[in-house]
Write a protein that holds these residues in place. Structure first.
Motif, PDB file in Angstrom:
ATOM      1  N   ARG A 131      31.135  26.480 -13.167  1.00  0.00           N
ATOM      2  CA  ARG A 131      30.013  27.739 -13.253  1.00  0.00           C
ATOM      3  C   ARG A 131      30.334  28.770 -12.276  1.00  0.00           C
ATOM      4  O   ARG A 131      30.073  29.921 -12.554  1.00  0.00           O
ATOM      5  CB  ARG A 131      28.789  26.937 -12.664  1.00  0.00           C
ATOM      6  N   ARG A 132      31.133  28.610 -11.195  1.00  0.00           N
ATOM      7  CA  ARG A 132      31.227  29.786  -9.872  1.00  0.00           C
ATOM      8  C   ARG A 132      33.049  29.751 -10.045  1.00  0.00           C
ATOM      9  O   ARG A 132      33.199  30.603  -9.257  1.00  0.00           O
ATOM     10  CB  ARG A 132      30.803  29.272  -8.883  1.00  0.00           C
ATOM     11  N   THR A 133      33.469  29.323 -11.003  1.00  0.00           N
ATOM     12  CA  THR A 133      35.061  29.685 -10.802  1.00  0.00           C
ATOM     13  C   THR A 133      35.408  31.089 -11.077  1.00  0.00           C
ATOM     14  O   THR A 133      36.487  31.613 -10.263  1.00  0.00           O
ATOM     15  CB  THR A 133      35.893  28.919 -12.014  1.00  0.00           C
ATOM     16  N   HIS A 134      34.620  31.997 -11.553  1.00  0.00           N
ATOM     17  CA  HIS A 134      34.926  33.375 -11.660  1.00  0.00           C
ATOM     18  C   HIS A 134      34.993  34.110 -10.314  1.00  0.00           C
ATOM     19  O   HIS A 134      35.299  35.012 -10.072  1.00  0.00           O
ATOM     20  CB  HIS A 134      33.687  33.944 -12.705  1.00  0.00           C
TER      21      HIS A 134
ATOM     22  N   LEU B  22      33.898  31.110 -22.997  1.00  0.00           N
ATOM     23  CA  LEU B  22      35.046  31.443 -23.372  1.00  0.00           C
ATOM     24  C   LEU B  22      36.079  30.274 -22.897  1.00  0.00           C
ATOM     25  O   LEU B  22      36.860  29.721 -23.587  1.00  0.00           O
ATOM     26  CB  LEU B  22      35.748  32.685 -22.951  1.00  0.00           C
ATOM     27  N   ALA B  23      36.019  29.808 -21.648  1.00  0.00           N
ATOM     28  CA  ALA B  23      36.619  28.921 -20.854  1.00  0.00           C
ATOM     29  C   ALA B  23      36.637  27.681 -21.695  1.00  0.00           C
ATOM     30  O   ALA B  23      37.405  26.708 -21.737  1.00  0.00           O
ATOM     31  CB  ALA B  23      36.666  28.815 -19.441  1.00  0.00           C
ATOM     32  N   THR B  24      35.112  27.232 -21.819  1.00  0.00           N
ATOM     33  CA  THR B  24      34.838  25.874 -22.403  1.00  0.00           C
ATOM     34  C   THR B  24      35.278  25.746 -23.597  1.00  0.00           C
ATOM     35  O   THR B  24      35.745  24.665 -24.154  1.00  0.00           O
ATOM     36  CB  THR B  24      33.236  25.808 -22.191  1.00  0.00           C
ATOM     37  N   LEU B  25      35.431  27.061 -24.584  1.00  0.00           N
ATOM     38  CA  LEU B  25      36.061  26.745 -25.934  1.00  0.00           C
ATOM     39  C   LEU B  25      37.416  26.384 -25.769  1.00  0.00           C
ATOM     40  O   LEU B  25      37.871  25.753 -26.595  1.00  0.00           O
ATOM     41  CB  LEU B  25      35.445  28.032 -26.688  1.00  0.00           C
ATOM     42  N   THR B  26      38.009  27.278 -25.061  1.00  0.00           N
ATOM     43  CA  THR B  26      39.621  27.516 -25.239  1.00  0.00           C
ATOM     44  C   THR B  26      40.051  26.352 -24.261  1.00  0.00           C
ATOM     45  O   THR B  26      41.364  26.295 -24.247  1.00  0.00           O
ATOM     46  CB  THR B  26      40.006  28.668 -24.932  1.00  0.00           C
TER      47      THR B  26
ATOM     48  N   GLY C 229      41.819  49.142 -22.480  1.00  0.00           N
ATOM     49  CA  GLY C 229      41.210  47.949 -23.158  1.00  0.00           C
ATOM     50  C   GLY C 229      40.972  46.953 -22.101  1.00  0.00           C
ATOM     51  O   GLY C 229      40.030  45.911 -22.514  1.00  0.00           O
ATOM     52  N   ILE C 230      41.640  46.840 -21.099  1.00  0.00           N
ATOM     53  CA  ILE C 230      41.315  45.854 -19.950  1.00  0.00           C
ATOM     54  C   ILE C 230      40.328  46.109 -19.052  1.00  0.00           C
ATOM     55  O   ILE C 230      40.283  47.218 -18.365  1.00  0.00           O
ATOM     56  CB  ILE C 230      42.524  45.518 -19.317  1.00  0.00           C
ATOM     57  N   LEU C 231      39.503  45.178 -18.879  1.00  0.00           N
ATOM     58  CA  LEU C 231      38.080  45.794 -17.777  1.00  0.00           C
ATOM     59  C   LEU C 231      38.122  44.451 -16.965  1.00  0.00           C
ATOM     60  O   LEU C 231      38.105  43.456 -17.214  1.00  0.00           O
ATOM     61  CB  LEU C 231      36.688  45.597 -19.090  1.00  0.00           C
ATOM     62  N   PRO C 232      37.393  44.834 -15.902  1.00  0.00           N
ATOM     63  CA  PRO C 232      37.213  43.951 -14.612  1.00  0.00           C
ATOM     64  C   PRO C 232      35.998  43.316 -14.932  1.00  0.00           C
ATOM     65  O   PRO C 232      34.979  43.725 -15.904  1.00  0.00           O
ATOM     66  CB  PRO C 232      36.726  44.757 -13.486  1.00  0.00           C
ATOM     67  N   LEU C 233      35.966  42.076 -14.781  1.00  0.00           N
ATOM     68  CA  LEU C 233      34.970  41.039 -14.841  1.00  0.00           C
ATOM     69  C   LEU C 233      34.233  40.583 -13.744  1.00  0.00           C
ATOM     70  O   LEU C 233      34.873  40.557 -12.577  1.00  0.00           O
ATOM     71  CB  LEU C 233      35.530  39.810 -15.586  1.00  0.00           C
ATOM     72  N   GLY C 234      32.966  40.095 -13.673  1.00  0.00           N
ATOM     73  CA  GLY C 234      32.219  39.844 -12.373  1.00  0.00           C
ATOM     74  C   GLY C 234      31.086  39.126 -12.989  1.00  0.00           C
ATOM     75  O   GLY C 234      30.859  38.269 -14.094  1.00  0.00           O
ATOM     76  N   GLU C 235      30.025  38.983 -11.971  1.00  0.00           N
ATOM     77  CA  GLU C 235      28.897  38.245 -12.092  1.00  0.00           C
ATOM     78  C   GLU C 235      28.176  38.446 -13.445  1.00  0.00           C
ATOM     79  O   GLU C 235      27.625  37.457 -14.045  1.00  0.00           O
ATOM     80  CB  GLU C 235      27.801  38.645 -10.980  1.00  0.00           C
ATOM     81  N   ASP C 236      28.278  39.673 -13.982  1.00  0.00           N
ATOM     82  CA  ASP C 236      27.380  40.028 -15.121  1.00  0.00           C
ATOM     83  C   ASP C 236      27.945  39.250 -16.135  1.00  0.00           C
ATOM     84  O   ASP C 236      27.587  39.320 -17.268  1.00  0.00           O
ATOM     85  CB  ASP C 236      27.345  41.448 -15.415  1.00  0.00           C
ATOM     86  N   ASP C 237      29.301  38.777 -16.060  1.00  0.00           N
ATOM     87  CA  ASP C 237      29.952  38.320 -17.101  1.00  0.00           C
ATOM     88  C   ASP C 237      30.276  37.032 -17.038  1.00  0.00           C
ATOM     89  O   ASP C 237      30.868  36.302 -18.087  1.00  0.00           O
ATOM     90  CB  ASP C 237      31.358  39.186 -17.298  1.00  0.00           C
ATOM     91  N   ALA C 238      29.535  36.364 -16.074  1.00  0.00           N
ATOM     92  CA  ALA C 238      29.979  34.986 -15.792  1.00  0.00           C
ATOM     93  C   ALA C 238      29.610  34.080 -16.713  1.00  0.00           C
ATOM     94  O   ALA C 238      30.358  33.116 -17.243  1.00  0.00           O
ATOM     95  CB  ALA C 238      29.023  34.501 -14.540  1.00  0.00           C
ATOM     96  N   ALA C 239      28.314  34.093 -17.890  1.00  0.00           N
ATOM     97  CA  ALA C 239      28.089  33.250 -18.536  1.00  0.00           C
ATOM     98  C   ALA C 239      29.384  33.163 -19.719  1.00  0.00           C
ATOM     99  O   ALA C 239      29.439  32.188 -20.339  1.00  0.00           O
ATOM    100  CB  ALA C 239      26.603  33.455 -19.278  1.00  0.00           C
TER     101      ALA C 239
END
Length: 225
Positions: free
Chosen positions: A125-128, A114-118, A99-109
């Motif tokens: 914007r580019r921390t990812h 999620l970070a803004t909420l939590t 269930g653990i997935l890599p995240l990248g540009e397509d997941d940036a928004a």
């Protein structure tokens, strides 16, 4: 001689993250789309004027190290806090990557939302793009993530750890931290992370994952006047 992790931002911005930094031998700041961190050269080689030249009026920067400047010419301190820096020479290995997935540009928004909420810490914007981010989804929605931030020779920081309030309590953060730490060790670096010194719950979790306290750092936010 001081340890490089006593001034992690300076050592990151003058080595592995130098392409993201502006400044010179007296002061550095990271690209503001990636983060708010800045640093003065260790050893008192700058009085802060070099840093002021890198920051526009109204902008905020963050300094975090064992002994940061308490005041800076041209800046007003808006916040200060004690932080506990922890390292894991032998982190608990990731036991289950299901269930653990890599995240990248397509997941940036989604990552920024999620970070803004939590509010796991400064996330821009580019921390990812610091890389190493992994996450977990529920019903197709990103509900938890963790990744890396500062990188300096021999060390890489785990950061951006957060879980949506509706999905807490299931051990997602622990699994994600273990996954990122395992990847960092596999690459030959020692993982480290930083927590507010009064966040007992987070510190207890990090201890269970093999992290031990290394130093108390001071985190100051400065607004350019």
């Amino acid at each position: 001689m001081s340890h490089p992790l006593d001034a992690p931002v300076w050592h990151a911005l003058t080595t592995r993250l130098a392409p993201l930094a502006s400044g010179d031998g007296e002061a550095r700041r990271i690209d503001p789309d990636h983060g708010l961190f800045a640093a003065l050269a260790p050893g008192g080689r700058s009085n802060g004027a070099a840093l002021a030249a890198l920051v526009a009026p109204g902008e905020t920067i963050g300094l975090i190290e064992v002994a940061p400047a308490a005041t800076l010419p041209g800046f007003h301190c808006t916040s200060r806090a004690a932080c506990l820096q922890m390292i894991a020479e032998t982190p608990v290995a990731a036991a289950d990557d299901a269930g653990i997935l890599p995240l990248g540009e397509d997941d940036a928004a989604e990552m920024l939302a999620l970070a803004t909420l939590t509010r796991p810490g400064p996330f821009f914007r580019r921390t990812h793009r610091f890389g190493g981010f992994v996450g977990m989804r529920s019903g197709g929605r990103l509900v938890a993530m963790a990744g890396t931030r500062l990188a300096l020779p021999g060390f890489r920081e785990i950061s951006g750890v957060c879980t949506h309030p509706d999905h807490r309590g299931g051990g997602k953060a622990a699994r994600l931290i273990a996954s990122v730490a395992t990847a960092i060790r596999a690459a030959g670096d020692v993982p480290f992370l930083t927590s507010y010194a009064d966040n007992d719950g987070a510190i207890a979790l990090y201890r269970r994952l093999g992290f031990t306290p290394r130093a108390t750092l001071r985190f100051h936010l400065f607004a350019r006047v």
